[in-house]
Write a protein that holds these residues in place. Structure first.
Motif, PDB file in Angstrom:
ATOM      1  N   ALA A   1     -21.296  -2.972 -10.362  1.00  0.00           N
ATOM      2  CA  ALA A   1     -20.650  -4.207  -9.906  1.00  0.00           C
ATOM      3  C   ALA A   1     -19.255  -3.928  -9.348  1.00  0.00           C
ATOM      4  O   ALA A   1     -18.889  -4.445  -8.284  1.00  0.00           O
ATOM      5  N   SER A   2     -18.464  -3.125 -10.038  1.00  0.00           N
ATOM      6  CA  SER A   2     -17.113  -2.841  -9.548  1.00  0.00           C
ATOM      7  C   SER A   2     -17.167  -1.946  -8.308  1.00  0.00           C
ATOM      8  O   SER A   2     -16.374  -2.122  -7.380  1.00  0.00           O
TER       9      SER A   2
ATOM     10  N   LEU B   1     -21.282   5.884 -13.928  1.00  0.00           N
ATOM     11  CA  LEU B   1     -20.330   6.193 -12.864  1.00  0.00           C
ATOM     12  C   LEU B   1     -20.935   6.035 -11.472  1.00  0.00           C
ATOM     13  O   LEU B   1     -22.061   6.461 -11.211  1.00  0.00           O
ATOM     14  N   HIS B   2     -20.141   5.429 -10.574  1.00  0.00           N
ATOM     15  CA  HIS B   2     -20.521   5.247  -9.176  1.00  0.00           C
ATOM     16  C   HIS B   2     -19.350   5.667  -8.297  1.00  0.00           C
ATOM     17  O   HIS B   2     -18.207   5.331  -8.576  1.00  0.00           O
ATOM     18  N   LEU B   3     -19.651   6.387  -7.229  1.00  0.00           N
ATOM     19  CA  LEU B   3     -18.656   6.855  -6.267  1.00  0.00           C
ATOM     20  C   LEU B   3     -18.792   6.047  -4.981  1.00  0.00           C
ATOM     21  O   LEU B   3     -19.907   5.855  -4.478  1.00  0.00           O
TER      22      LEU B   3
ATOM     23  N   GLY C   1     -13.163   6.093  -4.419  1.00  0.00           N
ATOM     24  CA  GLY C   1     -12.928   6.225  -5.843  1.00  0.00           C
ATOM     25  C   GLY C   1     -14.204   6.221  -6.654  1.00  0.00           C
ATOM     26  O   GLY C   1     -15.298   6.027  -6.132  1.00  0.00           O
ATOM     27  N   VAL C   2     -14.023   6.426  -7.965  1.00  0.00           N
ATOM     28  CA  VAL C   2     -15.131   6.428  -8.927  1.00  0.00           C
ATOM     29  C   VAL C   2     -14.970   5.198  -9.805  1.00  0.00           C
ATOM     30  O   VAL C   2     -13.860   4.903 -10.276  1.00  0.00           O
ATOM     31  N   TYR C   3     -16.071   4.502 -10.056  1.00  0.00           N
ATOM     32  CA  TYR C   3     -16.054   3.233 -10.780  1.00  0.00           C
ATOM     33  C   TYR C   3     -17.034   3.280 -11.944  1.00  0.00           C
ATOM     34  O   TYR C   3     -18.064   3.957 -11.865  1.00  0.00           O
ATOM     35  N   PRO C   4     -16.737   2.550 -13.025  1.00  0.00           N
ATOM     36  CA  PRO C   4     -17.528   2.656 -14.252  1.00  0.00           C
ATOM     37  C   PRO C   4     -18.862   1.915 -14.233  1.00  0.00           C
ATOM     38  O   PRO C   4     -19.671   2.083 -15.138  1.00  0.00           O
TER      39      PRO C   4
END
Length: 78
Positions: A42-43, A10-12, A36-39
């Motif tokens: 890269a995203s 997870l990345h915020l 947002g939070v991303y999995p």
């Protein structure tokens, strides 16, 4: 053979106006943009880049990628 799913890291993405050009202190916490939070990184990077480019004319506005997976599990090496 089935491929194992990618590990969720997870990345915020967060941003806002800084109180000074040097340092990392937001001018107004009520106006912080929690994107947002991303999995995965890269995203998160793609969204961070888009938000940063949208605010390129404001030198006090900065966006960050927070590695939440490292905060949730400090023993994790990835």
């Amino acid at each position: 053979m089935s491929e194992a799913p990618a590990k969720q890291l997870l990345h915020l993405v967060i941003g806002g106006e800084m109180s000074a050009l040097e340092g990392v202190e937001f001018k107004n916490l009520d106006e912080v943009d929690i994107v947002g939070v991303y999995p995965n990184y890269a995203s998160a990077y793609a969204v961070w880049k888009q938000k940063a480019q949208m605010t390129v004319d404001n030198a006090e506005m900065r966006y960050f990628i927070v590695h939440m997976h490292k905060l949730l599990d400090p023993a994790q090496t990835s």
